[in-house]
Design a protein around this motif. Structure first.
Motif, PDB file in Angstrom:
ATOM      1  N   CYS A 141      12.507 -54.508  35.108  1.00  0.00           N
ATOM      2  CA  CYS A 141      13.559 -55.034  34.239  1.00  0.00           C
ATOM      3  C   CYS A 141      14.915 -54.631  34.803  1.00  0.00           C
ATOM      4  O   CYS A 141      15.147 -53.475  35.133  1.00  0.00           O
ATOM      5  CB  CYS A 141      13.384 -54.473  32.826  1.00  0.00           C
ATOM      6  SG  CYS A 141      14.781 -54.835  31.745  1.00  0.00           S
ATOM      7  N   CYS A 144      16.812 -52.039  32.280  1.00  0.00           N
ATOM      8  CA  CYS A 144      16.384 -50.649  32.062  1.00  0.00           C
ATOM      9  C   CYS A 144      15.710 -50.036  33.291  1.00  0.00           C
ATOM     10  O   CYS A 144      15.304 -48.881  33.254  1.00  0.00           O
ATOM     11  CB  CYS A 144      15.440 -50.585  30.875  1.00  0.00           C
ATOM     12  SG  CYS A 144      13.887 -51.446  31.163  1.00  0.00           S
ATOM     13  N   GLY A 148      11.847 -49.471  29.955  1.00  0.00           N
ATOM     14  CA  GLY A 148      11.465 -50.211  28.746  1.00  0.00           C
ATOM     15  C   GLY A 148      12.647 -50.316  27.809  1.00  0.00           C
ATOM     16  O   GLY A 148      13.260 -49.307  27.465  1.00  0.00           O
ATOM     17  N   CYS A 149      12.980 -51.556  27.427  1.00  0.00           N
ATOM     18  CA  CYS A 149      14.120 -51.743  26.520  1.00  0.00           C
ATOM     19  C   CYS A 149      13.866 -52.997  25.688  1.00  0.00           C
ATOM     20  O   CYS A 149      12.855 -53.681  25.864  1.00  0.00           O
ATOM     21  CB  CYS A 149      15.422 -51.852  27.316  1.00  0.00           C
ATOM     22  SG  CYS A 149      15.547 -53.355  28.311  1.00  0.00           S
ATOM     23  N   CYS A 152      13.377 -56.432  27.611  1.00  0.00           N
ATOM     24  CA  CYS A 152      12.105 -56.726  28.293  1.00  0.00           C
ATOM     25  C   CYS A 152      10.920 -56.527  27.359  1.00  0.00           C
ATOM     26  O   CYS A 152       9.769 -56.478  27.811  1.00  0.00           O
ATOM     27  CB  CYS A 152      11.955 -55.856  29.544  1.00  0.00           C
ATOM     28  SG  CYS A 152      12.009 -54.091  29.247  1.00  0.00           S
TER      29      CYS A 152
END
Ligand SMILES: [Zn+2]
Ligand SMILES: [Zn+2]
Length: 361
Positions: A141, A144, A148-149, A152
């Motif tokens: 992504c 991030c 993980g954000c 995404c």
């Protein structure tokens, strides 16, 4: 002078007998040779390999003490390497060679352990990619960088899978490897399918415990994903990875092109007649953020048109490695010259693109 029995024989020196660490040459190291051999046999026993090379890591103090006595003789390091190396050959039935060995084992006498460097296992073939939403390698992504954000969906990635992951998954598991690296003869865009005979690749499996795996089973598993196939999957080597990384290729494409107005058949036929067409391509706008802005000269060797309609036509072409096809069609705001749009006098764009063959040149 006090030397242990082993050093006394190695150095050809008469001396007062000494036990263990009292030896002025090896400071007791020779006594440990056989236990190092046992350790080495145990360390490599987890791995499938056919060749190895053995090294040793010894305290400088010992090397220096030994060097004062071993001039023109076999030094303590060499003695250890030969003892353990030959012992390993006898006990495992494998071959010692410094040339591209499967395992390099180092006897670390300071930390009393065996350090292993395991060469990658390589498999090669040609891959087919049937998806228009799949990158060649895992793409983290942008926002991030994989943590993980929201953007995404907390997956840490831009696309759910990649060609590399599809091919590597069963092989990493079967080889009990630590990871993978894909080598390929070029790449296609994420939205471009790779069909036909596929694209030559070599997949590198890092730190494998197994090197002989059921490739028919692996191919079946890769194909079961539905979007990637590995044709002709076979055991391979580092040379093949290097060959696909460094070779140039000719590529055959099939495209659906849409045009802003109806294009006359005669004009298209005239363009076919121009081939080979030499192109000057300035780095496309869409990749300019990650590539330097230069002008490349490329060639379209062959180009044919079919299915001509009001909205566009089908195009099949053969082009040199590194030719930007979408830009050859659109002109990319004048950055590619000549372009199909320019030659026709009608703005065109690639609606769908497939690579149907990739050949080494
Ligand atoms: Zn000694
Ligand atoms: Zn993210």
């Amino acid at each position: 002078m006090r030397l242990c029995e082993s050093c006394s024989a190695r150095l050809g020196l008469e001396s007062e007998a000494s036990e263990g660490s009292g030896c002025e040459a090896c400071m007791g190291l020779s006594d440990k040779f056989s236990s190092y051999l046992d350790m080495a046999v145990k360390a490599v026993s987890e791995y499938e390999f056919s060749t190895f090379w053995l090294g040793a890591f010894i305290r400088k103090k010992v090397i220096d003490a030994d060097a004062r006595l071993s001039e023109n003789k076999q030094g303590i390091k060499k003695a250890l390497e030969i003892y353990v190396g030959e012992g390993l050959e006898k006990r495992t039935g494998k071959t010692a060679t410094p040339v591209d060995p499967d395992i390099i084992a180092t006897v670390d006498t300071i930390n009393e352990r065996i350090e292993l460097r395991v060469s990658s296992a390589f498999f090669s073939g040609r891959y087919v990619k049937k998806s228009r939403a799949m990158p060649q390698s895992k793409w983290l992504c942008r926002k991030c960088s994989g943590r993980g954000c929201k953007e995404c969906g907390f997956t840490g990635r831009m696309y759910p899978s990649s060609v590399e992951e599809r091919i590597a998954a069963p092989l990493i598991r079967m080889c009990e490897g630590a990871g993978s690296k894909l080598h390929a003869l070029g790449r296609e865009d994420i939205d471009v399918r790779m069909l036909g005979t596929g694209r030559p690749f070599a997949i590198e499996i890092l730190s494998p415990k197994r090197r002989t795996v059921d490739l028919a089973e692996a191919s079946k598993e890769i194909a079961s994903s539905g979007d990637v196939e590995a044709l002709g999957l076979a055991a391979s080597g580092r040379q093949e990875a290097l060959r696909v990384d460094t070779s140039k290729a000719m590529k055959r494409y099939e495209a659906v092109v849409s045009s802003e107005a109806q294009v006359e058949r005669e004009k298209l036929e005239a363009i076919s007649g121009l081939a080979p067409i030499e192109l000057e391509q300035r780095t496309p706008n869409r990749v300019a953020h990650r590539r330097s802005d230069i002008v490349r000269v490329r060639a379209v060797d062959n180009i044919e048109f079919t299915n001509i309609s009001d909205e566009g036509f089908r195009m099949s072409l053969l082009a040199e490695h590194g030719t930007y096809i979408k830009e050859f069609v659109s002109g990319d705001d004048g950055r590619t010259k000549p372009s199909l749009s320019q030659l026709l006098g009608i703005q065109c764009r690639v609606a769908e693109l497939d690579v149907t063959d990739v050949e080494f040149v």
